[in-house]
Design an enzyme around this catalytic site. Structure first.
Site, PDB file in Angstrom:
ATOM      1  N   ASP A   7     -46.356 121.481  13.685  1.00 26.93           N
ATOM      2  CA  ASP A   7     -45.075 120.813  13.486  1.00 26.93           C
ATOM      3  C   ASP A   7     -44.268 121.630  12.497  1.00 26.93           C
ATOM      4  OD1 ASP A   7     -43.303 118.415  13.844  1.00 26.93           O
ATOM      5  OD2 ASP A   7     -43.604 118.276  11.691  1.00 26.93           O
ATOM      6  N   GLU A   9     -40.562 121.662   9.890  1.00 25.18           N
ATOM      7  CA  GLU A   9     -39.424 121.002   9.270  1.00 25.18           C
ATOM      8  C   GLU A   9     -38.342 122.064   9.105  1.00 25.18           C
ATOM      9  OE1 GLU A   9     -39.265 117.863   9.036  1.00 25.18           O
ATOM     10  OE2 GLU A   9     -41.390 117.411   9.338  1.00 25.18           O
ATOM     11  N   GLU A  52     -28.500 115.333   4.974  1.00 28.18           N
ATOM     12  CA  GLU A  52     -29.149 114.538   6.025  1.00 28.18           C
ATOM     13  C   GLU A  52     -30.536 115.061   6.368  1.00 28.18           C
ATOM     14  OE1 GLU A  52     -25.981 117.203   8.042  1.00 28.18           O
ATOM     15  OE2 GLU A  52     -26.237 116.043   6.201  1.00 28.18           O
ATOM     16  N   HIS A  57     -37.074 114.956   5.286  1.00 25.35           N
ATOM     17  CA  HIS A  57     -38.337 115.548   4.825  1.00 25.35           C
ATOM     18  C   HIS A  57     -38.467 115.652   3.306  1.00 25.35           C
ATOM     19  CE1 HIS A  57     -35.749 119.024   4.468  1.00 25.35           C
ATOM     20  NE2 HIS A  57     -35.691 119.212   5.785  1.00 25.35           N
ATOM     21  N   HIS A 150     -41.179 112.759   6.574  1.00 29.19           N
ATOM     22  CA  HIS A 150     -41.723 113.754   7.492  1.00 29.19           C
ATOM     23  C   HIS A 150     -42.330 114.897   6.668  1.00 29.19           C
ATOM     24  CE1 HIS A 150     -39.433 112.652  11.388  1.00 29.19           C
ATOM     25  NE2 HIS A 150     -39.495 111.608  10.579  1.00 29.19           N
ATOM     26  N   ASP A 155     -47.673 115.519   9.788  1.00 29.43           N
ATOM     27  CA  ASP A 155     -47.273 115.182  11.153  1.00 29.43           C
ATOM     28  C   ASP A 155     -48.149 115.901  12.175  1.00 29.43           C
ATOM     29  OD1 ASP A 155     -45.386 113.632   9.997  1.00 29.43           O
ATOM     30  OD2 ASP A 155     -43.645 114.706  10.769  1.00 29.43           O
TER      31      ASP A 155
END
Length: 229
Positions: A7, A9, A52, A57, A150, A155
């Site tokens: 995963d 970010e 945002e 995260h 997150h 994740d």
């Protein structure tokens, strides 16, 4: 079979639009079982962090400024993933950032034939249901209570469990050696045999006399009737 669940970010939704990858987490599976080997790294994005994205995260520009550029950690990342299939949720998004960063630092991009998309698998297995990572964790009873924000490695670890369930789950009880439960012990108690005397069923003289008297009193007995043609 070796697979890597991963995963990422990022600073936003589009690498082509100027966004960058700031974190990656990878989990190694062998035959759909986690080995305990992971890879995790943060990267300096060389740009600001939109508010945002930070709300998703929690990674600020100040925090990421202390970490190396992607190019500095790419060798360790490529060594970890090797040539294994790469499993991700909405994998096209993660592949676009991974390959974008690889191309940017002069590395060969990962062939998309290695891509395994758990979102596509979930849509096929459970059409009409919710297919977010949170929803799939709830469907399969996977604990995600510690997922406040997150995080790439967290994740990836959750996704690894979801992926195993999507592919049929672990067959508990199947092993190379099966344990057979011992048979229950039944206690046998010996009872000494008893020899009973022989019972005599012949009528006594008094019983024969009583029976004869009874028969004389029977009127029109059936045993005295002679059948006629």
């Amino acid at each position: 079979m070796r697979e890597i669940v991963f995963d990422t970010e990022t600073t936003g939704l589009s690498f082509a639009g100027g966004d960058r990858m700031v974190e990656i987490g990878c989990v190694e599976l062998i035959n759909r079982v986690e080995t305990g080997r992971t890879y995790h790294a943060y990267f300096h994005p060389e740009r600001d962090m939109p508010a945002e994205a930070e709300r998703v995260h929690g990674l600020s520009a100040a925090f990421l400024a202390k970490h190396p550029l992607f190019a500095a950690g790419v060798a360790a990342l490529l060594d970890f993933i090797g040539d294994a299939p790469l499993v991700a949720h909405n994998a096209g998004f993660d592949f676009s950032f991974l390959n974008g960063e690889l191309e940017r630092c002069g590395q060969r991009m990962v062939c998309r034939s290695r891509m395994v998309d758990t979102l596509a698998i979930a849509r096929t297995r459970h059409p009409g249901a919710k297919h977010t990572l949170d929803a799939l964790c709830s469907r399969f009873g996977i604990d995600r209570s510690h997922r406040v924000l997150h995080g790439a490695l967290l994740d990836a670890q959750l996704l690894a469990q979801v992926y195993v369930e999507l592919m049929g789950g672990r067959q508990i009880g199947l092993g190379l050696v099966s344990e057979v439960a011992p048979a229950p012990v039944v206690e046998v108690i010996a009872v000494p045999s008893q020899v009973r005397p022989l019972r005599v069923f012949s009528p006594s003289a008094a019983e024969l006399v009583a029976h004869a008297a009874f028969l004389k009193g029977v009127k029109e007995p059936l045993w005295g009737v002679v059948a006629s043609d």
